[in-house]
Design a protein around this motif. Structure first.
Motif, mmCIF file in Angstrom:
data_model
loop_
_atom_site.group_PDB
_atom_site.id
_atom_site.type_symbol
_atom_site.label_atom_id
_atom_site.label_comp_id
_atom_site.label_asym_id
_atom_site.label_seq_id
_atom_site.Cartn_x
_atom_site.Cartn_y
_atom_site.Cartn_z
ATOM 1 N N GLY A 77 -7.507 -5.162 9.778
ATOM 2 C CA GLY A 77 -6.245 -4.451 9.518
ATOM 3 C C GLY A 77 -5.005 -5.088 10.101
ATOM 4 O O GLY A 77 -3.969 -4.422 10.219
ATOM 5 N N VAL A 78 -5.093 -6.385 10.455
ATOM 6 C CA VAL A 78 -3.884 -7.085 10.917
ATOM 7 C C VAL A 78 -3.317 -7.861 9.733
ATOM 8 O O VAL A 78 -3.983 -8.749 9.190
ATOM 9 C CB VAL A 78 -4.187 -8.044 12.088
ATOM 10 C CG1 VAL A 78 -2.905 -8.746 12.539
ATOM 11 C CG2 VAL A 78 -4.815 -7.286 13.259
ATOM 12 N N GLY A 79 -2.107 -7.511 9.311
ATOM 13 C CA GLY A 79 -1.454 -8.184 8.185
ATOM 14 C C GLY A 79 -0.413 -9.166 8.675
ATOM 15 O O GLY A 79 0.120 -9.032 9.774
ATOM 16 N N TRP A 80 -0.109 -10.167 7.830
ATOM 17 C CA TRP A 80 0.817 -11.224 8.235
ATOM 18 C C TRP A 80 1.777 -11.514 7.100
ATOM 19 O O TRP A 80 1.330 -11.716 5.952
ATOM 20 C CB TRP A 80 -0.007 -12.481 8.555
ATOM 21 C CG TRP A 80 0.758 -13.676 9.039
ATOM 22 C CD1 TRP A 80 1.873 -13.706 9.808
ATOM 23 C CD2 TRP A 80 0.396 -15.049 8.796
ATOM 24 N NE1 TRP A 80 2.231 -14.996 10.071
ATOM 25 C CE2 TRP A 80 1.355 -15.838 9.464
ATOM 26 C CE3 TRP A 80 -0.629 -15.671 8.096
ATOM 27 C CZ2 TRP A 80 1.312 -17.232 9.447
ATOM 28 C CZ3 TRP A 80 -0.670 -17.057 8.089
ATOM 29 C CH2 TRP A 80 0.289 -17.828 8.759
ATOM 30 N N THR A 104 -9.336 -1.439 4.576
ATOM 31 C CA THR A 104 -9.572 -1.677 6.007
ATOM 32 C C THR A 104 -9.877 -0.380 6.745
ATOM 33 O O THR A 104 -10.254 -0.420 7.913
ATOM 34 C CB THR A 104 -8.310 -2.274 6.670
ATOM 35 O OG1 THR A 104 -7.262 -1.302 6.545
ATOM 36 C CG2 THR A 104 -7.880 -3.574 6.038
ATOM 37 N N GLY A 105 -9.654 0.739 6.089
ATOM 38 C CA GLY A 105 -9.755 2.022 6.785
ATOM 39 C C GLY A 105 -8.383 2.569 7.135
ATOM 40 O O GLY A 105 -8.231 3.758 7.404
ATOM 41 N N PHE A 106 -7.359 1.698 7.144
ATOM 42 C CA PHE A 106 -5.991 2.177 7.322
ATOM 43 C C PHE A 106 -5.451 2.619 5.970
ATOM 44 O O PHE A 106 -6.089 2.401 4.930
ATOM 45 C CB PHE A 106 -5.099 1.070 7.901
ATOM 46 C CG PHE A 106 -5.391 0.752 9.336
ATOM 47 C CD1 PHE A 106 -4.990 1.614 10.347
ATOM 48 C CD2 PHE A 106 -6.080 -0.404 9.679
ATOM 49 C CE1 PHE A 106 -5.263 1.335 11.676
ATOM 50 C CE2 PHE A 106 -6.360 -0.699 11.006
ATOM 51 C CZ PHE A 106 -5.954 0.180 12.002
ATOM 52 N N ARG A 107 -4.246 3.198 5.969
ATOM 53 C CA ARG A 107 -3.630 3.681 4.738
ATOM 54 C C ARG A 107 -3.632 2.590 3.669
ATOM 55 O O ARG A 107 -3.220 1.460 3.924
ATOM 56 C CB ARG A 107 -2.189 4.095 5.017
ATOM 57 C CG ARG A 107 -1.492 4.725 3.817
ATOM 58 C CD ARG A 107 -0.010 4.452 3.907
ATOM 59 N NE ARG A 107 0.801 5.251 3.023
ATOM 60 C CZ ARG A 107 0.925 5.093 1.717
ATOM 61 N NH1 ARG A 107 0.187 4.182 1.079
ATOM 62 N NH2 ARG A 107 1.758 5.833 1.025
ATOM 63 N N SER A 108 -4.109 2.927 2.473
ATOM 64 C CA SER A 108 -4.098 1.930 1.403
ATOM 65 C C SER A 108 -2.874 2.170 0.512
ATOM 66 O O SER A 108 -2.417 3.301 0.363
ATOM 67 C CB SER A 108 -5.383 1.996 0.590
ATOM 68 O OG SER A 108 -5.493 3.262 0.006
ATOM 69 N N PRO A 150 -2.823 -2.657 5.915
ATOM 70 C CA PRO A 150 -2.754 -3.043 7.326
ATOM 71 C C PRO A 150 -2.511 -1.839 8.250
ATOM 72 O O PRO A 150 -1.895 -0.849 7.857
ATOM 73 C CB PRO A 150 -1.532 -3.971 7.360
ATOM 74 C CG PRO A 150 -0.632 -3.418 6.295
ATOM 75 C CD PRO A 150 -1.555 -2.923 5.205
ATOM 76 N N GLY A 151 -2.975 -1.975 9.498
ATOM 77 C CA GLY A 151 -2.601 -1.016 10.537
ATOM 78 C C GLY A 151 -1.503 -1.587 11.407
ATOM 79 O O GLY A 151 -0.807 -0.871 12.120
ATOM 80 N N VAL A 182 1.992 2.866 10.582
ATOM 81 C CA VAL A 182 1.650 1.438 10.611
ATOM 82 C C VAL A 182 2.595 0.732 11.592
ATOM 83 O O VAL A 182 3.819 0.893 11.506
ATOM 84 C CB VAL A 182 1.775 0.803 9.205
ATOM 85 C CG1 VAL A 182 1.441 -0.680 9.245
ATOM 86 C CG2 VAL A 182 0.889 1.532 8.205
ATOM 87 N N ALA A 183 2.025 -0.025 12.521
ATOM 88 C CA ALA A 183 2.827 -0.725 13.534
ATOM 89 C C ALA A 183 3.319 -2.075 13.001
ATOM 90 O O ALA A 183 2.721 -2.635 12.079
ATOM 91 C CB ALA A 183 1.975 -0.948 14.784
ATOM 92 N N SER A 184 4.407 -2.560 13.576
ATOM 93 C CA SER A 184 4.944 -3.877 13.186
ATOM 94 C C SER A 184 5.373 -4.665 14.415
ATOM 95 O O SER A 184 5.875 -4.086 15.382
ATOM 96 C CB SER A 184 6.184 -3.736 12.292
ATOM 97 O OG SER A 184 5.905 -3.062 11.099
#
Ligand code: ATP
Length: 233
Positions: A77-80, A104-108, A150-151, A182-184
């Protein structure tokens, strides 16, 4: 969500990060600021497993990911959103977006949600990515990351080279992510943009954290800001 504990990261024998520790909570927006060569991108690369730290630990959702492969970190769940977008140039927008889809289990997020956020993309689906403007490429890069559920999203220089209207759109997406939990982390040369949306800020210099605190504290104190960031806007 993310816990970085005392990492030292090297390129060959050159040390780029020195004992860096930070954490990011669910839905939190962290601005990572500093001059050229301060180590901002290296920190993102360390979290992503692209340049592994030699010492220290990185935990994501209470699991140690320090030795994980990048694709497993992405699946967790780590997006880039890389500064150079990294689209597949000869594939269409639709195909580039679909390459990002995963659970990923996070919000889709659905393609319709992405095109509601970036309405211009609706009319660009059949275009090859290499024919897009910089702003359109950025929309695809952010859309692709959302489709990967992503989370935590790592944005590397998201405002670089973009028109003010597109920068506003990017800032609004980050606010929307926060409202959805979702964190950034936003790496920026443009401190104004990052501080306008961040909850907290960290300033790096020569691979070390030299200041951290509330984003409002840094943006509201011109003398502090000047001493930490000099000429950076
Ligand atoms: P910028 O905004 O210019 O990208 P940054 O804060 O992101 O700066 P980094 O790119 O993380 O800084 O660089 C940190 C240090 O690591 C710099 O001294 C840089 O020269 C060095 N460095 C970065 N990438 C490499 C590499 N591939 N090989 C060797 N040294 C590198």
């Amino acid at each position: 969500m993310l816990d970085v504990r005392g990492i030292d990261t090297y390129y060959g024998e050159t040390q780029a990060l020195f004992g860096v520790s930070l954490s990011v909570a669910e839905g939190e927006v962290l601005a990572l600021l500093g001059a050229n060569g301060a180590g901002k991108t290296t920190l993102l690369r360390s979290v992503l497993g692209l340049t592994r730290p030699r010492r220290g630990e990185i935990r994501f959702r209470d699991r140690s990911i320090t030795a994980w492969d990048t694709h497993d970190i992405a699946r967790a769940g780590v997006g880039w959103v890389p500064d150079d977008r990294r689209l597949c140039p000869t594939l269409t927008v639709a195909k580039n977006l679909s390459l990002g889809i995963k659970a990923t289990g996070f919000r889709s997020w659905s393609v319709d949600e992405v095109t509601d956020i970036f309405t211009a993309l609706k009319y660009l689906m059949a275009r090859e990515a290499e024919t897009l403007s910089g702003g359109e490429m950025q929309m695809v890069a952010i859309g692709r990351v959302l489709l990967g559920s992503p989370g935590l999203v790592l944005f590397d220089e998201p405002s670089q080279g973009l028109a003010p209207k597109i920068v506003d759109d990017v800032v609004n997406v980050i606010r929307r992510l926060r409202s959805e939990g979702v964190a950034s982390i936003i790496v920026e040369q443009n401190a104004d943009v990052a501080l306008s949306v961040a909850d907290r800020a960290i300033v790096l210099s020569r691979g070390q954290i030299v200041w951290q605190g509330a984003a409002g504290e840094l943006s509201g104190d011109p003398a502090l800001r000047h001493s930490l960031l000099g000429g950076l806007q």
